[in-house]
Design a protein around this motif. Structure first.
Motif, short mmCIF file in Angstrom:
data_model
loop_
_atom_site.label_atom_id
_atom_site.label_comp_id
_atom_site.label_asym_id
_atom_site.label_seq_id
_atom_site.Cartn_x
_atom_site.Cartn_y
_atom_site.Cartn_z
N TYR A 120 -12.01 78.53 -48.54
CA TYR A 120 -11.12 78.04 -47.56
C TYR A 120 -10.26 76.84 -48.15
O TYR A 120 -10.57 75.90 -48.43
CB TYR A 120 -11.79 77.87 -46.42
N THR A 123 -2.94 76.01 -48.82
CA THR A 123 -1.97 76.80 -49.86
C THR A 123 -0.35 76.22 -49.50
O THR A 123 -0.18 75.71 -48.73
CB THR A 123 -2.19 78.20 -49.75
N HIS A 124 0.16 76.28 -50.76
CA HIS A 124 1.59 76.01 -50.98
C HIS A 124 2.59 76.77 -50.17
O HIS A 124 3.57 76.53 -49.54
CB HIS A 124 1.92 75.52 -52.16
N LEU A 125 1.98 78.23 -50.07
CA LEU A 125 2.70 79.20 -49.41
C LEU A 125 2.75 79.20 -47.96
O LEU A 125 3.78 79.21 -47.14
CB LEU A 125 2.56 80.49 -49.79
N GLU A 126 1.60 79.13 -47.46
CA GLU A 126 1.36 78.96 -45.90
C GLU A 126 1.49 77.68 -45.20
O GLU A 126 1.69 77.55 -44.07
CB GLU A 126 -0.11 79.73 -45.55
N ARG A 127 1.38 76.75 -46.12
CA ARG A 127 1.33 75.24 -45.50
C ARG A 127 0.29 75.10 -44.56
O ARG A 127 0.31 74.24 -43.59
CB ARG A 127 2.77 74.82 -45.18
N ASN A 128 -0.88 75.84 -44.77
CA ASN A 128 -1.78 75.74 -43.99
C ASN A 128 -3.30 75.85 -44.52
O ASN A 128 -3.27 76.46 -45.70
CB ASN A 128 -1.54 76.98 -42.75
N TRP A 129 -4.24 75.58 -43.73
CA TRP A 129 -5.77 75.96 -44.41
C TRP A 129 -5.93 77.52 -44.00
O TRP A 129 -6.13 77.71 -42.88
CB TRP A 129 -6.76 75.04 -43.68
N ILE A 130 -6.29 78.25 -44.85
CA ILE A 130 -6.64 79.65 -44.63
C ILE A 130 -7.59 80.21 -46.06
O ILE A 130 -7.93 79.31 -46.69
CB ILE A 130 -5.31 80.59 -44.78
N PRO A 132 -7.10 82.37 -48.82
CA PRO A 132 -6.17 83.28 -49.31
C PRO A 132 -6.62 84.54 -50.05
O PRO A 132 -5.66 85.48 -50.68
CB PRO A 132 -5.47 82.26 -50.37
N CYS A 150 -4.46 77.47 -54.33
CA CYS A 150 -5.25 76.59 -53.28
C CYS A 150 -4.95 75.30 -53.96
O CYS A 150 -5.02 74.89 -54.95
CB CYS A 150 -6.70 76.70 -53.49
#
Length: 200
Positions: A120, A123-130, A132, A150
Motif C-alpha cells: 500500500y 503513487t505519482h500517477l494516482e496522487r493517492n494511497w492505493i 498499485p 510507489c
C-alpha cells in the motif's frame, strides 16, 4: 531412540524461529525505520494481520515451550523402557504441535497473500494511497521496473517483499517442524504404551 530429546531439540528451533517471526513482523510496521506511516494508518491490510507476531510468533511459542519442557531423559519409546510411563506426555505434545501448525499456517497464508497483493503506497500517477499491484496477482514481483511507481514510503516494495518472503520461509519451516513433532509424538506415545504393556 529418544523421542523426548528430539522434541526438545525441535522446541529450541521453534523458539528461535518464533522470535525471528515477531521481529520480522514488527519491522513491517516501520518501513525504513520510520514510525509515521503506522501512526498515519498508511500500512497495507496484510501488514496489520499480526501473522508474524500472533501466528508465527506466539502460537508457535506455545508448542516450543511444551517441547522444551520435556526433559532430556524422557526417552519415551521402545528403546527407553525405564521411561515408558511418560508416553502420555508425548501424546499431549501432539496437541501443542497442532497449535503450532495453525499458527505457522496462518503466517504462511497471510505472507503469501501479502506478496500477491503488493504494498500500500503513494503513487505519482494516482496522487493517492492505493494498492498499485493488486491486478498483477504477484506478477509485479518480477517486474522490477514498475516498483518505482510507489513513491512513499521509499523502497516499500523491496521492504515488503523481503520481509514477507522471510515470514513465508520461517512459517514454512515452523510448519514442517511441528508436523515432524506430530509424528514424533505419536510414535513416542505409542511405543511407550507398547513397552508398558510388555512390562506388565
Amino acid at each position: 531412540m529418544c523421542f523426548g530429546r528430539r522434541a526438545r531439540c525441535i522446541g529450541y528451533k521453534l523458539l528461535i524461529l518464533a522470535l525471528l517471526c515477531i521481529v520480522a513482523n514488527i519491522l513491517l510496521y516501520f518501513p525504513n525505520g520510520e514510525t509515521r506511516f503506522a501512526s498515519e494508518h498508511h500500512l497495507g491490510k496484510y501488514v496489520e494481520c499480526l501473522h508474524g507476531i500472533l501466528g508465527g510468533g506466539f502460537l508457535v511459542l506455545i508448542p516450543a515451550a511444551v517441547f522444551i519442557g520435556l526433559h532430556n531423559d524422557d526417552c519415551c519409546g521402545c528403546f527407553g523402557p525405564e521411561n515408558c510411563g511418560k508416553s502420555c506426555t508425548m501424546l499431549a505434545s501432539v496437541v501443542a504441535a497442532f497449535i503450532g501448525i495453525l499458527g505457522s499456517g496462518y503466517c504462511i497464508i497471510i505472507s503469501a497473500l501479502g506478496l500477491s497483493h503488493g504494498p500500500y503506497c503513494f503513487t505519482h500517477l494516482e496522487r493517492n494511497w492505493i494498492y498499485p499491484f493488486t491486478e498483477s496477482s504477484g506478477g509485479y514481483l518480477f517486474e522490477y521496473n514498475k516498483w518505482s511507481a510507489c513513491q512513499e514510503p521509499q523502497n516499500i516494495v523491496q521492504w515488503n517483499v523481503t520481509l514477507f518472503c522471510i515470514l513465508l520461509v520461517l512459517g514454512g519451516i515452523e510448519f514442517i517442524l511441528c508436523f515432524v513433532q506430530i509424528i514424533n509424538g505419536i510414535l513416542g506415545g505409542l511405543c511407550g504404551l507398547c513397552c508398558s504393556h510388555d512390562e506388565v
